[in-house]
Design a protein around this motif. Sequence first.
Motif, short mmCIF file in Angstrom:
data_model
loop_
_atom_site.label_atom_id
_atom_site.label_comp_id
_atom_site.label_asym_id
_atom_site.label_seq_id
_atom_site.Cartn_x
_atom_site.Cartn_y
_atom_site.Cartn_z
N THR A 133 0.87 -0.95 0.18
CA THR A 133 -0.05 0.05 -0.03
C THR A 133 0.98 1.51 -0.13
O THR A 133 0.42 2.48 -0.91
CB THR A 133 -0.59 -0.14 1.08
N ALA A 134 1.81 1.63 1.10
CA ALA A 134 2.74 2.66 0.81
C ALA A 134 3.33 2.70 -0.27
O ALA A 134 3.67 3.92 -0.74
CB ALA A 134 4.26 2.34 2.24
N GLU A 141 0.89 9.42 -5.52
CA GLU A 141 1.35 10.71 -5.45
C GLU A 141 2.17 11.54 -6.17
O GLU A 141 2.58 12.75 -6.62
CB GLU A 141 1.89 10.86 -3.61
N LYS A 142 3.61 10.61 -6.95
CA LYS A 142 4.13 11.17 -7.80
C LYS A 142 3.23 11.41 -9.11
O LYS A 142 4.32 12.70 -10.12
CB LYS A 142 5.59 10.53 -7.80
N LEU A 143 2.77 10.54 -9.40
CA LEU A 143 1.91 11.27 -10.75
C LEU A 143 0.58 11.96 -10.55
O LEU A 143 -0.05 12.72 -11.29
CB LEU A 143 1.49 9.70 -11.57
N LYS A 167 -7.07 11.74 0.46
CA LYS A 167 -6.70 12.84 0.47
C LYS A 167 -5.97 12.85 -1.06
O LYS A 167 -5.79 14.17 -1.55
CB LYS A 167 -5.16 13.40 1.36
N LEU A 168 -5.96 12.14 -1.86
CA LEU A 168 -5.39 12.05 -3.43
C LEU A 168 -6.08 11.18 -4.41
O LEU A 168 -6.21 11.68 -5.11
CB LEU A 168 -3.77 10.95 -3.57
N GLY A 169 -7.55 11.43 -4.03
CA GLY A 169 -8.42 11.58 -4.43
C GLY A 169 -9.02 10.19 -5.04
O GLY A 169 -10.11 10.23 -5.54
N PHE A 170 -8.89 9.46 -3.89
CA PHE A 170 -8.84 8.16 -3.73
C PHE A 170 -10.31 7.12 -2.83
O PHE A 170 -10.16 8.11 -2.02
CB PHE A 170 -7.47 6.85 -4.63
N TYR A 171 -11.04 6.36 -3.27
CA TYR A 171 -12.20 5.41 -2.47
C TYR A 171 -11.17 4.52 -1.87
O TYR A 171 -10.11 3.47 -2.79
CB TYR A 171 -12.88 5.78 -3.25
#
Length: 253
Positions: A133-134, A141-143, A167-171
């Motif tokens: 996961t990490a 996050e990089k992309l 926070k990155l826009g995912f579910y």
Amino acid sequence: MIDTHAHIYLDDFKEDRHALLDRARERGLQKILMPNIDSSSIDDLLALEASAPDLCVGMMGLHPCYVKKGFEKDLYEVESWLAKKRFCAVGEIGTDLYWDKSLWAEQQEAFQIQLNLAKQHTLPVSIHSRESTAEALAIVEKLQDGKLKGVFHCYSGTIAQAEEAIKLGFYLGIGGVATFKKGELNDLLKTIDLKHLVLETDSPYLAPVPYRGKRNEPSYLHYIAEKIALVKNISVEEVIAQTTTTAKTIFTV
């Protein structure tokens, strides 16, 4: 309900596929989203989608466990299909450090290429991140430039990682593991707002209790909705309504 992740085109369902679809409709399934695995699974996926267009919707991608030496050939086929047909997502893509760590560099490269394909085609992604996961979050996050969205399928990370994904826009995709006694998702389900969750079966894998250990299928999705409702102390109807709305927002189905 919408099953956001089910491999029902596999041979596991060869004998009773039509009956399975009937059972899914009877249980209130509106859509079953089908992630691809590799180039060998495309024909079966597309055939099922064509035979039940009211219910079955395909994704296109290369699963990380099927990234091999020379994976570029598979990715070329993925890219070719994305250019000539509309899919609901790029998937199943991602990283896996559970089965085979020897092709980790290739996995990461394939994942990044497919995330960029998703941005190019304005499609969400379905991310596999078993034992990684990490690492998957770091790549996303990089992309992430505001154009990436999608689901961390079969979510198994920490609450902090879940919050990072959101926070990155995912579910987060919640499946049969939520019903296992040692599934260890209760704290996550209590903490994370329902609006960040979607339902999935990952059929034929990870069947929920009371079918644990048996073949999974989309008609079992309601057991997962019931578990979420129990943990959150809300109605099953609320879980179904919100997760269905969220799934439609992500995948435009």
